[in-house]
Scaffold this active site. Sequence first.
Site, PDB file in Angstrom:
ATOM      1  N   ILE A 121       8.890 -16.682   7.189  1.00  0.00           N
ATOM      2  CA  ILE A 121       7.667 -16.764   6.357  1.00  0.00           C
ATOM      3  C   ILE A 121       7.915 -15.818   5.166  1.00  0.00           C
ATOM      4  CG2 ILE A 121       5.307 -16.276   6.145  1.00  0.00           C
ATOM      5  CD1 ILE A 121       4.833 -17.538   8.924  1.00  0.00           C
ATOM      6  N   ASP A 133       0.304 -10.257   3.452  1.00  0.00           N
ATOM      7  CA  ASP A 133      -1.021  -9.677   4.053  1.00  0.00           C
ATOM      8  C   ASP A 133      -2.198  -9.906   3.580  1.00  0.00           C
ATOM      9  OD1 ASP A 133       0.846  -9.557   6.567  1.00  0.00           O
ATOM     10  OD2 ASP A 133       0.492  -7.153   6.552  1.00  0.00           O
ATOM     11  N   ASN A 149       0.843  -1.236  -0.012  1.00  0.00           N
ATOM     12  CA  ASN A 149      -0.081   0.046   0.035  1.00  0.00           C
ATOM     13  C   ASN A 149       0.796   1.251   0.059  1.00  0.00           C
ATOM     14  OD1 ASN A 149      -2.698  -0.640   0.065  1.00  0.00           O
ATOM     15  ND2 ASN A 149      -2.448  -1.856   1.974  1.00  0.00           N
ATOM     16  N   THR A 187       2.095  -7.987  -0.959  1.00  0.00           N
ATOM     17  CA  THR A 187       2.184  -8.033   0.394  1.00  0.00           C
ATOM     18  C   THR A 187       1.513  -9.680   0.787  1.00  0.00           C
ATOM     19  OG1 THR A 187       0.841  -7.305   2.298  1.00  0.00           O
ATOM     20  CG2 THR A 187      -0.139  -7.229   0.184  1.00  0.00           C
TER      21      THR A 187
END
Length: 527
Positions: free
Chosen positions: A452, A299, A269, A297
Amino acid sequence: MTVAFKASCSSITQQQWWHPTRDQRQYGFTSLGERKFRKRPVLLPVKAISGKLDLDFSDPSWKQKYQEDWDRRFSLPHITDIYDLEPRTTTFSLKKNRTPLGDGDVSSTDMRNGYVNKDDRALLKVIKYASPNSAGAECIDPDCSWVEHWYDLMQHIGPRKEIYYEPEEVKAAIVTCGGLCPGLNDVIRQIVFTLETYGVKNIVGIPFGYRGFFEKGLKEMPLSRDVVENINLSGGSFLGVSRGGAKTSEIVDSIQARRIDMLFVIGGNGSHAGANAIHEECRKRKLKVSVVAVPKTIDNDILFMDKTFGFDTAVEEAQRAINSAYIEARSAYHGIGLVKLMGRSSGFIAMHASLSSGQIDVCLIPEVSFTLDGEHGVLQHLEHLLNTKGFCVICVAEGAGQDLLQKSNATDASGNVILSDFGVHMQQKIKKHFKDIGVPADLKYIDPTYMIRACRANASDAILCTVLGQNAVHGAFAGFSGITSGVCNTHYVYLPIPEVITTPKHVNPNSRMWHRCLTSTGQPDFH
């Protein structure tokens, strides 16, 4: 009756109607309140605000107005907005046996089905809900009327028959910004491959994010197929990453000085906001520069997109941590496994990792409030789990429970608020609780955060990165700028950057996916 829709993500009005645009931004889809609406014999003055557009549902033309506003917002910026240019025939060949690049235009015999038409469109939503009370209903008005959300100029993206740049004259630059994410090298690789397929010979990488535009000693890196051929075999970023950067005007000064025609920004973002600012400054200076972003991302928190690259890999890698926590907890007397996963404001990784593992008893995410103490708190439920099954496993997103911790006003280089460590807080609370009640508990805390995000992309993400990288180049040659590409409703589309950076996408607590997670974990409502 009058119901007000607000464009911001603030409180819901008394009728609990949520605005589709706002909730598309906040949750990725709309969630409606509990009140049931019946069919009315007469039109009542129900009003809404769509972006900056006031809608009166008693007006028979409200659908048309809504559609016109939607088309205006999602119209893609194009270099012909500031330049009077005529396109040329593409140099991107779909033939298996291509002539040497740069030896001429694509022959007419290669113009078969495979090029994208500029009038192709993709629908945002395809389900017609009969009632606002249907599970996962996404409605604009109280009657749940069907409105086609056609993406204006968001075609089924791919190569075009006509392009707006001379490939041999193009200098293209690639920059990776923000934090690491599985798949960065895959995207870099595919952008270079596709640029060379068009015939671009001058391709450079900007080192260490936007910093590479102004930091002394950081030189641009020449890129070619030979250079990037095997970079996808490792994680990280071949170009390096960093957060923050110089003023937009300084970056555009550097772009101008380097004579860059295409800039590909791979980031989240914040990086998209930077890319849009660069795009606007280039337009202000009337520079023929296409700025195209690729959403990055783990997320999965970018608006309108089904998923972003790196997310699948993150969920898959999280399984190793969850499985380790499960084994530790299952093997110990009164064992408790606690795993913290990434997710600043969105709990998609924690939710999907919990669902896919089948080993999680409690999943805590930022979007769903909870209490730790008290009769209905998380700690009381952990007691119940130890008494009934002898062990338990908990998965928390890093942004969960921030309302229970002391807030910090500090920010990182990207302007993100530095979160308090809820994982450590949870660890301490659990230990103290069971010590206070005199019950032995063997807690193992695992934080795999950087493991990760630093790994190589899995097969699913590698394919997504391939498509996104190629489509970014196709978008630039088609003359678009200030855009990003992504998967929307299973189709690859271009989106104007301002629409996707308004706010992060969040897990909707009323969604079927979160309800599936609750069914899997069996956790109660912690209030």
